[in-house]
Design an enzyme around this catalytic site. Structure first.
Site, short mmCIF file in Angstrom:
data_model
loop_
_atom_site.label_atom_id
_atom_site.label_comp_id
_atom_site.label_asym_id
_atom_site.label_seq_id
_atom_site.Cartn_x
_atom_site.Cartn_y
_atom_site.Cartn_z
NE ARG A 15 -2.21 -1.27 3.66
CZ ARG A 15 -1.99 -0.44 4.65
NH1 ARG A 15 -2.03 0.43 4.53
NH2 ARG A 15 -1.45 -1.13 6.02
CB SER A 142 9.03 10.78 8.89
OG SER A 142 7.94 11.87 8.27
CE1 TYR A 155 6.35 7.40 11.20
CE2 TYR A 155 6.41 9.70 11.57
CZ TYR A 155 5.95 8.40 10.71
OH TYR A 155 5.97 8.61 9.32
CE LYS A 159 9.03 6.52 9.45
NZ LYS A 159 9.67 6.40 8.46
P1 NAP Z 1 0.19 2.62 4.92
O1 NAP Z 1 -0.05 3.88 3.50
O2 NAP Z 1 0.17 2.53 6.06
O3 NAP Z 1 1.35 1.60 4.72
C1 NAP Z 1 2.02 1.06 4.73
C2 NAP Z 1 2.87 -0.34 4.43
O4 NAP Z 1 3.76 -0.52 5.22
C3 NAP Z 1 2.11 -0.73 4.06
O5 NAP Z 1 2.17 -1.98 2.93
C4 NAP Z 1 1.61 -2.06 5.19
O6 NAP Z 1 1.85 -3.61 4.87
C5 NAP Z 1 3.59 -1.86 5.48
N1 NAP Z 1 3.84 -2.44 6.99
C6 NAP Z 1 3.75 -2.08 8.14
N2 NAP Z 1 4.03 -2.66 9.17
C7 NAP Z 1 4.40 -3.93 8.83
C8 NAP Z 1 5.77 -5.00 8.85
N3 NAP Z 1 5.92 -4.90 9.71
N4 NAP Z 1 6.38 -5.70 8.39
C9 NAP Z 1 5.92 -5.64 6.55
N5 NAP Z 1 5.17 -4.53 6.28
C10 NAP Z 1 4.89 -3.62 7.21
O7 NAP Z 1 1.99 3.81 4.91
P2 NAP Z 1 2.87 5.13 4.20
O8 NAP Z 1 2.18 6.37 4.43
O9 NAP Z 1 3.21 4.41 2.77
O10 NAP Z 1 3.85 5.34 4.92
C11 NAP Z 1 5.21 4.30 3.96
C12 NAP Z 1 6.38 4.78 4.96
O11 NAP Z 1 6.63 6.31 4.01
C13 NAP Z 1 6.47 4.69 6.29
O12 NAP Z 1 7.84 4.60 6.79
C14 NAP Z 1 6.99 6.17 7.26
O13 NAP Z 1 6.66 6.66 8.13
C15 NAP Z 1 7.01 7.07 5.90
N6 NAP Z 1 6.33 8.39 5.32
C16 NAP Z 1 5.00 8.29 5.06
C17 NAP Z 1 4.97 9.93 4.92
C18 NAP Z 1 3.40 9.98 5.64
O14 NAP Z 1 1.83 11.01 5.27
N7 NAP Z 1 1.59 8.71 5.02
C19 NAP Z 1 5.16 10.85 5.75
C20 NAP Z 1 6.50 10.37 5.60
C21 NAP Z 1 7.05 9.73 5.93
P3 NAP Z 1 0.65 -4.37 5.20
O15 NAP Z 1 -0.90 -3.69 4.64
O16 NAP Z 1 1.08 -5.73 4.71
O17 NAP Z 1 0.75 -4.77 6.61
#
Ligand code: NAP
Length: 247
Positions: A15, A142, A155, A159
């Site tokens: 995702r 992040s 969190y 990060k």
């Molecule tokens: P997301 O939409 O919640 O998706 C999270 C993904 O990580 C999913 O594919 C989930 O897999 C997987 N995941 C979670 N826990 C896991 C585990 N223990 N083992 C393996 N896979 C796991 O999050 P996102 O927004 O795409 O974020 C992705 C990364 O970007 C993260 O590191 C987050 O901190 C970083 N980030 C996000 C944002 C933001 O605003 N969205 C901003 C800065 C940085 P399943 O669904 O299969 O469990």
């Protein structure tokens, strides 16, 4: 096809940002390992999407916090494509609470996935990345690790931790010609942001000079660049992709 014959492992690729990174790398010629923890059908959709575009991919279930599961993912990767060239440590989660309400369990789970998962995956693939012809380690941090954020002490700590990790591993990989870099996105339109209340989202947008949240594509293009040979002389860097937010 700037990633032709490269094999890339992307954690948390079922995702959001990880999904965008996996399809971007796949559409540029890479073989992709699509890691997921629980979203099985979504992970298989990502594989289908990459294959439909002419690429090769496999979905591999593993909780990155579980070392044995990650070691099995290492075996599955070698069986399918041989040693990988690129690891994108993207999997991450939030358990948001003010520090006053944060339990030790809330703290530990976020540490175990966001930092423990990075240890496990980097450990399992470290020799492969060093042996590769210009291996690439890319950690997804992040802006919250730079600025801090109300209700995200656990969190934000994970990060920020990625900055020290990236810079150190960059030094330890450098002799082999491989690189380690960190991408620090701002707020990106994914499920992770969806759970933030609307009034808080409005306040965040007011702080973003470009006046909008990032799309997944804003981040995946930067990761494609870092994964490619075009970034050969960049290592130990933190790339902010945050619409101009200060830190
Ligand atoms: P997301 O939409 O919640 O998706 C999270 C993904 O990580 C999913 O594919 C989930 O897999 C997987 N995941 C979670 N826990 C896991 C585990 N223990 N083992 C393996 N896979 C796991 O999050 P996102 O927004 O795409 O974020 C992705 C990364 O970007 C993260 O590191 C987050 O901190 C970083 N980030 C996000 C944002 C933001 O605003 N969205 C901003 C800065 C940085 P399943 O669904 O299969 O469990």
């Amino acid at each position: 096809m700037i990633l032709e014959e490269q094999t890339c492992v992307v954690t948390g690729a079922s995702r959001g940002i990880g999904r965008g990174i996996a399809t971007e790398l796949g559409s540029n010629g890479a073989n992709v390992v699509v890691n997921y923890r629980s979203s099985e059908s979504e992970a298989h959709e990502v594989v289908d999407e990459i294959e439909a575009a002419g690429g090769r991919a496999i979905a591999v279930q593993a909780d990155v916090a579980d070392f044995d599961a990650v070691a099995s993912m290492g075996e599955a990767t070698h069986d399918a494509f041989g040693a990988p060239d690129v690891l994108v440590n993207n999997a991450g989660l939030t358990i948001d609470k003010t520090f006053a309400n944060m339990t030790r369990e809330d703290w530990d789970r976020v540490m175990d996935v966001n930092l423990g998962g990075v240890y496990n995956c980097t450990k399992v693939f470290f020799e492969d990345l060093k042996d590769a012809d210009e291996g690439r380690l890319i950690n997804i941090s992040s802006v919250v690790g730079q600025q801090g954020n109300y209700g995200q002490a656990n969190y934000a700590t994970t990060k920020s931790g990625l900055f020290g990790f990236t810079r150190t591993i960059a030094l330890e990989m450098a002799r082999s010609g491989s690189t380690a870099n960190c991408v620090a996105p701002g707020f990106v339109e994914t499920d992770m942001l969806e759970v933030v209340p609307d009034r808080v989202q409005e306040k965040i947008i007011e702080r973003i000079p470009l006046g909008r949240f990032a799309t997944v594509d804003d981040v995946s293009g930067i990761v494609r660049f870092l994964a490619s040979k075009e970034s050969s002389y960049m290592t130990g860097q933190i790339l902010g992709v945050n619409g101009g937010m200060e830190w």
